[in-house]
Design a protein around this motif. Structure first.
Motif, PDB file in Angstrom:
ATOM      1  N   SER A 260      -6.243 -12.730   1.430  1.00 36.76           N
ATOM      2  CA  SER A 260      -5.443 -11.540   1.715  1.00 36.76           C
ATOM      3  C   SER A 260      -4.555 -11.135   0.554  1.00 36.76           C
ATOM      4  CB  SER A 260      -4.553 -11.812   2.927  1.00 36.76           C
ATOM      5  OG  SER A 260      -3.568 -12.772   2.579  1.00 36.76           O
TER       6      SER A 260
ATOM      7  N   ASN B  31       3.090  -7.822  -0.421  1.00 40.22           N
ATOM      8  CA  ASN B  31       4.003  -8.901  -0.801  1.00 40.22           C
ATOM      9  C   ASN B  31       5.415  -8.418  -1.096  1.00 40.22           C
ATOM     10  OD1 ASN B  31       1.966 -10.898  -0.638  1.00 40.22           O
ATOM     11  ND2 ASN B  31       1.170 -10.191  -2.599  1.00 40.22           N
TER      12      ASN B  31
ATOM     13  N   THR C 247       3.104 -11.266   8.062  1.00 41.45           N
ATOM     14  CA  THR C 247       2.142 -12.356   7.854  1.00 41.45           C
ATOM     15  C   THR C 247       2.815 -13.686   8.134  1.00 41.45           C
ATOM     16  OG1 THR C 247       2.696 -12.449   5.511  1.00 41.45           O
ATOM     17  CG2 THR C 247       0.811 -11.103   6.113  1.00 41.45           C
TER      18      THR C 247
ATOM     19  N   GLY D 270      -1.855 -12.928  -0.204  1.00 40.73           N
ATOM     20  CA  GLY D 270      -0.512 -13.424   0.071  1.00 40.73           C
ATOM     21  C   GLY D 270      -0.010 -14.256  -1.096  1.00 40.73           C
TER      22      GLY D 270
ATOM     23  N   ASP E  18      -0.247 -14.564  -6.512  1.00 40.06           N
ATOM     24  CA  ASP E  18      -0.877 -14.019  -5.315  1.00 40.06           C
ATOM     25  C   ASP E  18      -2.243 -14.673  -5.199  1.00 40.06           C
ATOM     26  OD1 ASP E  18      -1.835 -12.616  -7.566  1.00 40.06           O
ATOM     27  OD2 ASP E  18      -2.390 -10.888  -6.357  1.00 40.06           O
TER      28      ASP E  18
END
Length: 138
Positions: free
Chosen positions: A105, A11, A131, A107, A28
């Motif tokens: 994941s 990230n 991503t 993200g 996240d």
């Protein structure tokens, strides 16, 4: 040398980009799935979310597996924990299962004021993110 995508770097670009903007909330997406984190964020901010299930990026084959019932057991734990707070009328069950899937994941789920949406998306596009970045709700 290609940068290794790990917990520390996943990230990094996104965090650097959104640091320039007024962020309402950010988390996240990990073990509670996207819906679990949306609920957590909404309750902490006294708001609600509209999620556009058809805009959420899924891994290839995920919907097909979910239609067959091949989802992790943690999905059901996540659903049992907060599904009573979700209005999912008309949303196919396989979408709900994937949105609660704990195998995420990591993200970022970011809430920003509407007036910054295009600028943030342009910055993400310029950064050539590894991503997929998309608006998944309001």
């Amino acid at each position: 040398m290609e940068e290794k995508q790990n917990k520390e770097t996943l990230n990094k670009k996104a965090a650097e980009i959104i640091a320039k903007y007024p962020v309402n909330a950010c988390t996240d997406v990990t073990g509670f799935g996207l819906l679990g984190h949306c609920i957590e964020m909404a309750e902490g901010s006294d708001v609600s979310f509209d999620i556009y299930a058809d805009r959420v990026a899924f891994m290839d084959g995920a919907l097909e597996y979910a239609k067959m019932g091949f989802v992790p057991a943690g999905t059901y734990n996540n659903k049992n924990h907060s599904f009573s707070k979700v209005c999912a009328e008309g949303i196919p069950e396989e979408y709900i299962d994937i949105l609660y899937d704990p195998q995420t994941s990591g993200g970022l789920l970011i809430s920003i004021p509407e007036e910054y949406k295009e600028a943030v998306l342009n910055d993400f596009d310029k950064a050539a993110m590894d991503t997929k970045v998309t608006v998944v709700g309001k």
